[in-house]
Design a protein around this motif. Sequence first.
Motif, PDB file in Angstrom:
ATOM      1  N   ASP A 148     -29.047  14.160 -25.301  1.00  0.00           N
ATOM      2  CA  ASP A 148     -29.566  14.971 -24.197  1.00  0.00           C
ATOM      3  C   ASP A 148     -30.142  16.290 -24.709  1.00  0.00           C
ATOM      4  OD1 ASP A 148     -28.603  13.539 -21.514  1.00  0.00           O
ATOM      5  OD2 ASP A 148     -27.013  13.351 -23.001  1.00  0.00           O
ATOM      6  N   SER A 158     -34.969  22.794 -12.782  1.00  0.00           N
ATOM      7  CA  SER A 158     -34.453  23.645 -11.706  1.00  0.00           C
ATOM      8  C   SER A 158     -34.774  25.126 -11.958  1.00  0.00           C
ATOM      9  CB  SER A 158     -32.936  23.445 -11.574  1.00  0.00           C
ATOM     10  OG  SER A 158     -32.437  24.057 -10.411  1.00  0.00           O
ATOM     11  N   LYS A 181     -25.233  14.488 -15.984  1.00  0.00           N
ATOM     12  CA  LYS A 181     -25.693  14.222 -14.611  1.00  0.00           C
ATOM     13  C   LYS A 181     -26.733  15.247 -14.167  1.00  0.00           C
ATOM     14  CE  LYS A 181     -21.402  12.005 -13.109  1.00  0.00           C
ATOM     15  NZ  LYS A 181     -20.187  12.126 -12.244  1.00  0.00           N
ATOM     16  N   ARG A 184     -30.060  14.579 -16.306  1.00  0.00           N
ATOM     17  CA  ARG A 184     -30.718  13.306 -16.034  1.00  0.00           C
ATOM     18  C   ARG A 184     -31.155  13.167 -14.575  1.00  0.00           C
ATOM     19  NH1 ARG A 184     -27.058   9.296 -19.971  1.00  0.00           N
ATOM     20  NH2 ARG A 184     -27.333  10.621 -21.840  1.00  0.00           N
ATOM     21  N   SER A 185     -30.612  14.022 -13.707  1.00  0.00           N
ATOM     22  CA  SER A 185     -31.065  14.054 -12.305  1.00  0.00           C
ATOM     23  C   SER A 185     -32.086  15.177 -12.100  1.00  0.00           C
ATOM     24  CB  SER A 185     -29.882  14.265 -11.362  1.00  0.00           C
ATOM     25  OG  SER A 185     -29.354  15.584 -11.495  1.00  0.00           O
ATOM     26  N   TYR A 186     -32.439  15.843 -13.192  1.00  0.00           N
ATOM     27  CA  TYR A 186     -33.353  16.984 -13.162  1.00  0.00           C
ATOM     28  C   TYR A 186     -32.903  18.052 -12.169  1.00  0.00           C
ATOM     29  CZ  TYR A 186     -36.409  14.615 -16.403  1.00  0.00           C
ATOM     30  OH  TYR A 186     -36.920  14.007 -17.542  1.00  0.00           O
ATOM     31  N   ILE A 188     -30.650  17.915  -9.687  1.00  0.00           N
ATOM     32  CA  ILE A 188     -30.175  17.557  -8.344  1.00  0.00           C
ATOM     33  C   ILE A 188     -28.646  17.542  -8.299  1.00  0.00           C
ATOM     34  CG2 ILE A 188     -30.099  15.718  -6.610  1.00  0.00           C
ATOM     35  CD1 ILE A 188     -32.929  14.938  -7.488  1.00  0.00           C
ATOM     36  N   LYS A 189     -28.016  16.974  -9.308  1.00  0.00           N
ATOM     37  CA  LYS A 189     -26.549  16.915  -9.361  1.00  0.00           C
ATOM     38  C   LYS A 189     -26.025  18.135 -10.120  1.00  0.00           C
ATOM     39  CE  LYS A 189     -26.407  11.877  -9.095  1.00  0.00           C
ATOM     40  NZ  LYS A 189     -25.986  10.602  -9.746  1.00  0.00           N
ATOM     41  N   ASN A 190     -25.746  19.175  -9.380  1.00  0.00           N
ATOM     42  CA  ASN A 190     -25.345  20.452  -9.954  1.00  0.00           C
ATOM     43  C   ASN A 190     -23.894  20.749  -9.580  1.00  0.00           C
ATOM     44  OD1 ASN A 190     -25.425  23.011 -11.162  1.00  0.00           O
ATOM     45  ND2 ASN A 190     -26.250  23.969  -9.302  1.00  0.00           N
TER      46      ASN A 190
END
Length: 224
Positions: A148, A158, A181, A184-186, A188-190
Amino acid sequence: MIKKVSNYFVISLAICATLSMALKPQESLNFDDYSTEGIELNYDMAHLDEAHNFEQTQLSNPFQSSPVYFPNLGKSYVGFKEALAFKESRGNYFTVNTLGYLGKYQFGAETLKLIGIYNPTKFLYNPKLQEKAFLANAERNKWILRKDIKRFEGKKISGIEITESGILAAAHLAGPGSVKKFLRSYGIKNVSDAYGSSVRYYMKKFSGYDTSFIEADKRAKAIL
């Protein structure tokens, strides 16, 4: 009487010796013995208002009118870990928060087991072990997140630039799985911790440090 005369004689000799040293010609001193030339001093002095690694309000002193100065560690590895420690615990080795997280870097008992520490009490009262634990955990996280880091470093997600140090800081906060997460969700999953600090916040706050000192190690352990 002889004893008193003897005492006066010793005192006189001491005074003469002190005067002799004080009056010694300056040119006879070797100032090279006191030079700092060629020595690497890995910090410079910064005024409180200029420092960015620490939260200024925590360092203010209402009883002190003169400016407060302290070493600025910059973007080095030491600067990274000390800035993170200040955010976690104000740099206190012996603190335990309301959720049971321990020490300067606020480790949980389960994370400590992953790096070979099974006695939380011993850990809490051993600063040297805590420093070893921080490095070992960072090495382990760097190995888990190595793909990653390679894939996302330098990109913007973000609204923030992704850096290795930001990734490792966020992994310290929420674990490497939560960081994966987020990336890889750019964004969204924060994930946030119980006190409201999020993966995104740590990635931004601790971005741009030099963490090349940390080597990726799948089996990293904290060993004294």
